[in-house]
Scaffold this motif. Structure first.
Motif, short mmCIF file in Angstrom:
data_model
loop_
_atom_site.label_atom_id
_atom_site.label_comp_id
_atom_site.label_asym_id
_atom_site.label_seq_id
_atom_site.Cartn_x
_atom_site.Cartn_y
_atom_site.Cartn_z
N ASP A 103 29.31 32.26 47.45
CA ASP A 103 29.29 31.21 46.42
C ASP A 103 29.73 31.76 45.06
OD1 ASP A 103 28.46 29.26 48.17
OD2 ASP A 103 26.32 29.50 47.70
N GLN A 104 29.27 32.95 44.75
CA GLN A 104 29.66 33.57 43.48
C GLN A 104 31.15 33.86 43.45
OE1 GLN A 104 26.93 36.89 43.58
NE2 GLN A 104 25.63 35.98 41.97
N GLU A 105 31.68 34.32 44.57
CA GLU A 105 33.12 34.59 44.64
C GLU A 105 33.91 33.29 44.47
OE1 GLU A 105 34.75 37.48 47.56
OE2 GLU A 105 32.65 37.59 48.22
N MET A 163 28.64 40.78 46.06
CA MET A 163 28.76 39.46 45.47
C MET A 163 28.73 38.43 46.60
SD MET A 163 31.77 37.95 43.00
CE MET A 163 31.63 39.25 41.81
N SER A 164 27.98 37.37 46.42
CA SER A 164 27.85 36.36 47.45
C SER A 164 29.11 35.50 47.52
CB SER A 164 26.62 35.48 47.20
OG SER A 164 26.89 34.58 46.14
N VAL A 184 32.99 30.56 42.89
CA VAL A 184 32.89 30.13 41.49
C VAL A 184 33.81 30.97 40.61
CG1 VAL A 184 31.32 30.05 39.51
CG2 VAL A 184 30.56 29.19 41.73
N LYS A 185 33.81 32.28 40.82
CA LYS A 185 34.66 33.17 40.02
C LYS A 185 36.14 32.85 40.20
CE LYS A 185 35.57 37.91 38.89
NZ LYS A 185 35.34 39.31 39.12
#
Length: 120
Positions: free
Chosen positions: A4-6, A1-2, A8-9
């Motif tokens: 940025d994705q982390e 997981m990138s 956002v999550k």
């Protein structure tokens, strides 16, 4: 997981937690209002009972000792109910404080995760 994705999550999780906490807080406030309404209604009911009891006991010229006994019984029951209401309020406040503590602990943990992701 990138990264940025982390981010956002984690932010979505924090937002959901905050919404849940605010719902919980609103529920607590509503329950507290109901409890205070019940307390006020209890006070009025017992005061009305004492007033009408006093009226009828005096009307029928009951002895002073019997009058005091009747009034003390009413006052005793009033105090018992008010004590129970105070205990319920303390339980409610304690549960909310626990919920508030857990929310802050989880929020702090998520904020730490965000900081660690940013520093990577």
């Amino acid at each position: 997981m990138s990264t940025d994705q982390e981010n956002v999550k984690i932010k979505e999780t924090m937002e959901n937690m905050e919404l849940d906490f605010l719902k919980s807080k609103r529920l607590f406030e509503e329950q507290e209002e109901e409890l205070m309404y019940g307390r006020d209604r209890t006070n009025r009911t017992f005061d009305d009972l004492a007033e009408s009891t006093s009226y009828y006991l005096r009307k029928f010229e009951v002895e002073d000792d019997e009058f005091r006994i009747a009034m003390s019984i009413i006052e005793e029951h009033k105090e018992e109910l008010l004590t129970e209401i105070k205990q319920e309020q303390r339980k409610l406040e304690s549960a909310f404080e626990d919920s508030n503590y857990e929310y802050k602990k989880q929020r702090d943990s998520l904020e730490d995760q965000l900081l660690s992701i940013r520093s990577e």
